[in-house]
Design an enzyme around this catalytic site. Sequence first.
Site, PDB file in Angstrom:
ATOM      1  N   HIS A 396       0.960  -1.157  -0.145  1.00 12.83           N
ATOM      2  CA  HIS A 396       0.053   0.039  -0.048  1.00 12.83           C
ATOM      3  C   HIS A 396       0.884   1.045  -0.059  1.00 12.83           C
ATOM      4  CE1 HIS A 396      -3.835   1.793  -0.149  1.00 12.83           C
ATOM      5  NE2 HIS A 396      -4.430   1.007   0.688  1.00 12.83           N
ATOM      6  N   ASP A 400      -2.243   1.863  -4.982  1.00  9.30           N
ATOM      7  CA  ASP A 400      -3.577   2.252  -4.333  1.00  9.30           C
ATOM      8  C   ASP A 400      -4.389   1.122  -4.272  1.00  9.30           C
ATOM      9  OD1 ASP A 400      -2.434   4.774  -3.757  1.00  9.30           O
ATOM     10  OD2 ASP A 400      -2.887   5.587  -5.962  1.00  9.30           O
TER      11      ASP A 400
END
Length: 424
Positions: A396, A400
């Site tokens: 992450h 995204d």
Amino acid sequence: MGTHVIKMPDIGEGIAEVELSQWHVKVGDLVVEDQVLADVMTDKAMVDIPSPVHGKVIALGGQPGEVMAVGSVLISIEVEGAGNVKESAQPAPVKEAPVATPKVEAVVESKPVAAPAPKAAVCQGPMVARQADERPLASPAVRKHALDLGIPLRLVRGTGPAGRILHEDLDAYLAQGQSNASAPVAAAYAQRTDEQQIPVIGMRRKIAQRMQDATQRAAHFSYVEEIDVTAVEELRAHLNEKHGATRGKLTLLPFLVRAMVVALRDFPQMNARYDDEAQVITRLGAVHVGVATQSDVGLMVPVVRHAEARSLWDSAAEISRLASAARNGKASRDELSGSTITLTSLGALGGIVSTPVLNLPEVAIVGVNKIVERPMVIKGQIVIRKMMNLSSSFDHRVVDGMDAALFIQAIRGLLEQPATLFVD
């Protein structure tokens, strides 16, 4: 008599120290030239250390699990000749062996030193008694087969290399009437007080370190999507029926690799490596797919290089070759490094969902779960379809959530309409 001292060789790539994983000899053993003395573990692979001389082992330089510097004394061997101490100026060439597969060494007498007795001679008969803490040598498939048959592996005599238990040994055990069903019922319910301590060394230590490093450094998140693989399975069956005899059989994996390659054209941020120390993301045009493979010593990830330039059969052949090399301990360091994205599958044991751990410095890993037939509603009708989940993880810090979901949805669309896999 003289003493020949073998030092820890320079394996290359700037490696200053290695872990001593396993000794294949002990003090007092007679060894011959080219016999494997020890296995050592680098950051990338297991490496065999062979003997450059004939002689008798008089001292070992370390214990399994110990980290040793290049140039430190590995082993001392008593050799015939003058009574001086000799050191290997040029260490014997090392042999890459990513999987520490036990070996039965061939002995060729070229000097007047007795050949060592084999460590594990092939024994006759289906049954053998082992100590409670002795782990029999057997592949995961043989262990599962034995579990299904109710056979205690410690009672089965192995006829493979170094006493490894084969499927044929299980059949011989059953044929002799030594199956678990014939044992006294009371034995199955006997109390046990034994304990076994297993040092985390060698390949298992490297796997543990990499998994811990990945979970501590990357911001993992997983995304699971359900895919209808009925059409691609029908295509696979058709291609195997038509071309299987001449081109080889196709599994689902080359279709998944192809789907990943095509989807990455629109999502290049998934085919990347993240150097979190330099704070640099490197996106790569080449798609080098790591295919997670289980071996006797743990999880290996051989790499299908330039998957973007391979046909289905080319990918299938390379996956099969690399998996076999990893399981047999013959994959090179180059074949176990350099991946840009990883594909992991537990096959028939794939479950319905998983949370795969990233293979750093990669930023994406695609996990495959098992295929099951389920009733589905399509255009108002209940039909039986072959369904499969993809359980994938992403970093992450770089990827995204929306992009990850769209990437997996793209793979889903390609597999559900498999003709689009081949439309440029």
